[in-house]
Design a protein around this motif. Structure first.
Motif, PDB file in Angstrom:
ATOM      1  N   LYS A  24       0.824  -1.213   0.000  1.00 57.92           N
ATOM      2  CA  LYS A  24       0.000   0.000   0.000  1.00 57.92           C
ATOM      3  C   LYS A  24       0.856   1.260   0.000  1.00 57.92           C
ATOM      4  CE  LYS A  24      -4.105  -1.584   2.436  1.00 57.92           C
ATOM      5  NZ  LYS A  24      -3.538  -2.507   3.458  1.00 57.92           N
ATOM      6  N   ASP A  25       1.907   1.208   0.837  1.00 54.25           N
ATOM      7  CA  ASP A  25       2.695   2.439   0.951  1.00 54.25           C
ATOM      8  C   ASP A  25       3.914   2.405   0.022  1.00 54.25           C
ATOM      9  OD1 ASP A  25       3.878   0.414   2.236  1.00 54.25           O
ATOM     10  OD2 ASP A  25       4.263   1.473   4.125  1.00 54.25           O
ATOM     11  N   ALA A  26       3.842   1.696  -1.071  1.00 50.82           N
ATOM     12  CA  ALA A  26       4.967   1.666  -2.011  1.00 50.82           C
ATOM     13  C   ALA A  26       5.102   3.037  -2.655  1.00 50.82           C
ATOM     14  CB  ALA A  26       4.720   0.604  -3.076  1.00 50.82           C
ATOM     15  N   LYS A  27       6.367   3.498  -2.796  1.00 52.17           N
ATOM     16  CA  LYS A  27       6.609   4.851  -3.318  1.00 52.17           C
ATOM     17  C   LYS A  27       6.496   4.882  -4.828  1.00 52.17           C
ATOM     18  CE  LYS A  27       8.159   6.896   0.605  1.00 52.17           C
ATOM     19  NZ  LYS A  27       8.840   5.908   1.438  1.00 52.17           N
ATOM     20  N   GLU A  28       6.755   3.734  -5.467  1.00 55.28           N
ATOM     21  CA  GLU A  28       6.740   3.731  -6.927  1.00 55.28           C
ATOM     22  C   GLU A  28       5.916   2.552  -7.427  1.00 55.28           C
ATOM     23  OE1 GLU A  28      10.763   2.972  -8.229  1.00 55.28           O
ATOM     24  OE2 GLU A  28      11.245   2.253  -6.231  1.00 55.28           O
ATOM     25  N   ASP A  29       5.603   2.582  -8.704  1.00 56.95           N
ATOM     26  CA  ASP A  29       4.853   1.507  -9.336  1.00 56.95           C
ATOM     27  C   ASP A  29       5.799   0.354  -9.649  1.00 56.95           C
ATOM     28  OD1 ASP A  29       3.202  -0.121 -10.642  1.00 56.95           O
ATOM     29  OD2 ASP A  29       2.516   1.355 -12.133  1.00 56.95           O
TER      30      ASP A  29
END
Lengths: 241, 666
Positions: A203-208
């Motif tokens: 959920k809190d991933a900074k990038e795709d």
């Protein structure tokens, strides 16, 4: 009044202190290093009655772990193969190989092959193989590169600290379930787009993640951990029930 | 320095403290016992060459020396031993459950057995089957220990010498043509009571092959009385099945039906179902018990009448007179006892009162008696009462149970042996040398009475199949180890007539042979390890649909529902029963302190003695006396006082030349 203590005794307290300090430190360090499973267990490589070469069976013949360790994904205990399993092939392949004599004797007499135990979980520890392999912990994480071993040895310390390391940070070991028995798997093998399509991303991933060239173990592990809601027990009775 | 700890000296005045009742009373016996239990100086080992102190020194030194080689610093080498041949369906560390049944003399008990790594470890009731409902009794629970009993028979024995199964099969093949030559007139079987369709089928085949053979059944705890009375009253092939859940009033005449020892769990459950009151509409049943000793049933009774066992016929008679109409044919026995002590009178009145409260036609009263030890007269009178109360067909069903009319009793077999007509005798199970009645026959020449052991020695070839090498085996030519029921294929009927399967959990541990295998061997059938014989019987019950599917279903559930239990019409043959009762009636003598009555009863823990080697059962306290690993002569305090006997005394009881050592408990 004459001096009660001789002159050389002036430095004695300091000498005792220093020597004592060195001894205690050395003893502590030695125990720390030599008396832990990292030293006592890792590398243990007993002579088996029957030299089963994992490398030939897995690398050359492409056998799956579960052909022999057939109940690893359904039972707490990962079994050794019964003689019947060996003889399924070796009644035809290599049937006169002298190294296979113990297996043939067992088949004839019904007495079991006496394999020497390498990995031993203490009786006060509950460990469930099925729970681990069905949730993306590979054989490799605990048993090492068995597929390349000519003779099996103890690869990981299997100490409690080592268990807890993984229970605290499972993302360092989780992998897609279809790769659990692939001991050569590397995080780099994963196709990010396919992976994200199948498992999503944290959920809190900074990038795709799907746009990335390669995924790291942490990224894969974190994704799977959230996806499967993995919360390894950290309380005592999780394992010491 | 040595310090001696002692109890503080007793204060000369003030309160005196004590550690046991014995110490308080301080009798000479107690001092004697104290001296025996804790002899002075025992801790010092006085008198022996090695003192306690030097012994400990030596032991400590040897322990220290043992560590010199650092042998314990090596990593212990453990071995992993997988199966050589895998067990089907087995997953290491996971339990497998199989439905089976424990054969009992009155009917099988359906079970589910837990196996781990191919070994049975726990027995539970089969929750799908009404005869168990998931419940078992102590004997079923403990039977698992018998399977692993190290003392069980492990070898084939011929005339005291160990031999092999092949030798025995050779022997069978040798005698088969000899037997066939004269129609098997020298062949006899003595077996235990069992409701096994396959055994009956094989017996039928044997009787076809050897038409003159004899087949006797013997159980020390099942008298023929009940069976005889049932056949007279309700016709051949009949058996009574109680429906206690329908009964409002239950009267037990010397019957301990709430003890599940006969595997009759359904009765207890049915009776208890009417003790539970869930709503205002529910009514409770009422239990009247007439008995001579405290039993589990007596302990549950609402009204309990304690009378000597020999007087129970009187009670039956009185009860019958209350209810029966055709007085003429029945023995007029006993208004005598109604003027007995007040308590008897009271219970009798209470019973009569309860019975009158409800209109006669209403379903659900059941004076009943299963006490197999009760004489024929009591059985017949009870049936008459049931018939008069119109219980037959409602609370007591007459179920059709096939019974081979050519079944002999042990007495008939004894006379055949005595006449020298038996050449080959197969004793399958049981232990007649130990538990057959004394004086079965009389020697013609010397006029001496013969016990079973004497008779057995008269038979040239005795072949014994036994679970232990016991007295009977020692007096036999052949001893064959018997297979445990958890090791053998079989089938059985429950006490209510349901068809259940017996399937093995494990191959026979010590090469035991089951009864069915043996009969098949005598017939000359092929040697079978699988369920072929059972399948054949099962096929003859005509299971609906595909046979293999039905067979799998049978093994999965443990029972088959398509085999119907046929009930007979509830007709009571009052004339025949009354006539027999009239002829057999004799007024019982009242026991007196100088000629008391002795009642031999089943043990709650070791049954008829067959579980004597089972530690779990021995360890189980008797539910009434709380005795473990022991038995006792239980008597009334008054009788004990009369004979000056105290609790714990060892007494000899002589019963017509039979000596019983019995530790008596009041």
């Amino acid at each position: 009044m004459a001096n009660f203590f001789p002159r050389w005794s002036n430095w004695l307290p300091l000498k005792i202190l220093v020597c004592g300090g060195v001894t205690v430190t050395a003893l502590t360090a030695a125990t720390w290093y030599y008396a832990t499973p990292k030293y006592t267990r890792v590398g243990y490589e007993p002579i088996q009655p029957n030299p089963f070469p994992h490398d030939i069976h897995v690398q050359q013949l492409g056998m799956d772990c579960r052909y022999c360790h057939s109940f690893v994904d359904v039972a707490a205990h990962s079994n050794l193969p019964d003689t019947q399993t060996c003889m399924a092939c070796h009644s035809q392949v290599q049937k006169d190989n002298p190294k296979l004599e113990p297996v043939r004797v067992s088949w004839k007499t019904g007495a079991p092959v006496e394999w020497v135990q390498i990995h031993r979980t203490p009786d006060f520890t509950y460990y469930n193989h099925a729970a681990h392999v069905n949730r993306g912990i590979s054989c490799h994480s605990c048993h090492g590169q068995v597929n390349e071993m000519r003779v099996v040895h103890h690869d990981q310390p299997h100490s409690m600290a080592w268990c807890l390391d993984c229970h605290r940070h499972p993302e360092n070991h989780l992998r897609p379930t279809d790769q659990v028995y692939n001991l050569d798997w590397k995080p780099g093998d994963v196709n990010p787009a396919e992976f994200v399509a199948k498992y999503g991303q944290p959920k809190d991933a900074k990038e795709d993640f799907s746009k990335k060239q390669k995924l790291t173990q942490q990224e894969i592990g974190q994704t799977l951990k959230e996806r499967w809601n993995i919360q390894p027990p950290l309380n005592c009775q999780g394992c010491h029930r | 320095m040595k310090r001696v700890f002692e109890h503080p000296p007793e204060a000369a005045t003030g309160k005196r403290y004590w550690r046991s009742v014995g110490e308080l009373s301080d009798t000479p016996e107690f001092r004697q016992w104290l001296e025996r239990e804790f002899p002075a100086g025992a801790a010092e080992m006085d008198g022996s060459e090695v003192s306690r102190r030097s012994f400990l020194k030596l032991m400590g030194a040897s322990m220290a020396l043992a560590g010199l080689g650092m042998s314990s610093c090596r990593r212990p080498e453990n071995h992993l031993l997988p199966f050589s041949k895998g067990v089907e369906w087995n997953i290491p560390g996971k339990a497998l459950y199989y439905a089976t049944a424990m054969p009992r003399r009155t009917g099988a008990l359906p079970l589910v057995v837990t196996t781990i790594d191919g070994r049975p470890i726990k027995v539970d009731g089969n929750p799908l089957h009404p005869a168990s409902g998931g419940a078992t009794d102590a004997f079923a629970q403990a039977s698992i220990l018998d399977l692993y009993d190290p003392a069980r028979s492990k070898r084939f024995v011929r005339e005291g010498k160990t031999t092999t199964r092949e030798e025995f099969e050779k022997y069978l093949a040798e005698i088969r043509p000899q037997l066939g030559a004269d129609g098997g007139s020298g062949l006899a079987f003595l077996v235990e009571e069992a409701l096994s369709p396959t055994r009956d089928r094989l017996r039928g085949q044997l009787e076809k092959m050897f038409p003159r053979m004899r087949w006797a059944q013997y159980e020390p705890l099942l008298s023929e009385a009940q069976n005889f009375a049932t056949q007279i009253s309700f016709g051949d092939n009949s058996r009574l099945v109680p429906r206690l859940e329908r009964a409002d009033v239950v009267v037990s005449l010397g019957s301990d039906f709430l003890d599940c020892g006969e595997g009759d769990i359904a009765s207890s459950r049915a009776w208890a179902s009417r003790r539970r009151v869930g709503s205002a509409k529910d009514s409770m049943n009422r239990l009247y018990v007439v008995e001579n000793r405290y039993t589990l049933t007596g302990a549950m009774a609402d009204h309990r009448l304690r009378i000597p066992a020999s007087q129970i016929p009187l009670c039956a008679c009185a009860r019958r007179q209350d209810r029966g109409r055709d007085q003429r044919r029945w023995p007029r026995c006993c208004d005598r006892h109604t003027s007995g002590p007040a308590e008897r009178h009271e219970v009798r009145r209470a019973m009569a009162h309860r019975m009158r409260q409800r209109p006669r036609s209403e379903v659900g009263r059941q004076p009943h008696s299963f006490g197999p030890q009760q004489p024929v007269v009591v059985q017949l009178m009870t049936y008459a009462m049931n018939a008069a109360l119109k219980n037959v067909g409602t609370t007591v069903l007459i179920r059709e149970f096939p019974r081979n009319a050519r079944t002999n009793s042990i007495l008939q077999l004894a006379s055949e042996i005595n006449a020298g007509r038996i050449k080959q005798l197969f004793i399958i199970g049981g232990d007649p040398v130990y538990n057959a009645p004394r004086g079965l026959a009389e020697d013609r020449a010397t006029k001496q009475s013969l016990n079973w052991i004497d008779l057995q020695k008269k038979v040239p070839d005795v072949i014994r199949v036994g679970y232990y090498e016991d007295e009977t085996s020692k007096a036999a030519k052949w001893h064959i180890p018997a297979a445990h029921y958890l090791e053998s294929w079989g089938d059985a009927l429950t006490s209510e007539g349901g068809y259940v399967a017996i399937q093995p959990m494990i191959m026979p541990l010590f090469g035991g042979v089951s009864e069915i295998e043996l009969l098949n061997g005598i017939l000359g059938g092929p040697k079978l390890e699988g369920p072929e014989l059972i399948q054949e019987t099962f096929r003859s019950t005509a299971p609906p649909g595909d046979f293999n599917a039905a067979w799998s279903q049978l093994l999965r559930d443990g029972f088959a529902t398509h085999v119907p239990a046929r009930d007979k019409p509830p007709t009571f043959n009052s004339n025949a029963a009354g006539g027999v009762a009239h002829n057999l009636w004799s007024a019982p003598q009242n026991p007196t302190p100088d000629s008391p009555e002795i009642v031999l009863v089943r043990s709650y823990s070791v049954d008829d003695g067959r579980y004597i080697n089972n530690g779990w059962l021995q360890e189980m306290p008797d539910p009434i006396t709380k005795l473990t690993w022991d038995n006792a002569a239980v008597m009334s305090p008054q009788l004990a006082k009369h004979h000056k006997i105290e609790t714990g005394d060892l007494i000899d009881i002589t019963v017509t030349e039979t000596m019983l050592d019995a530790q008596k408990n009041r």
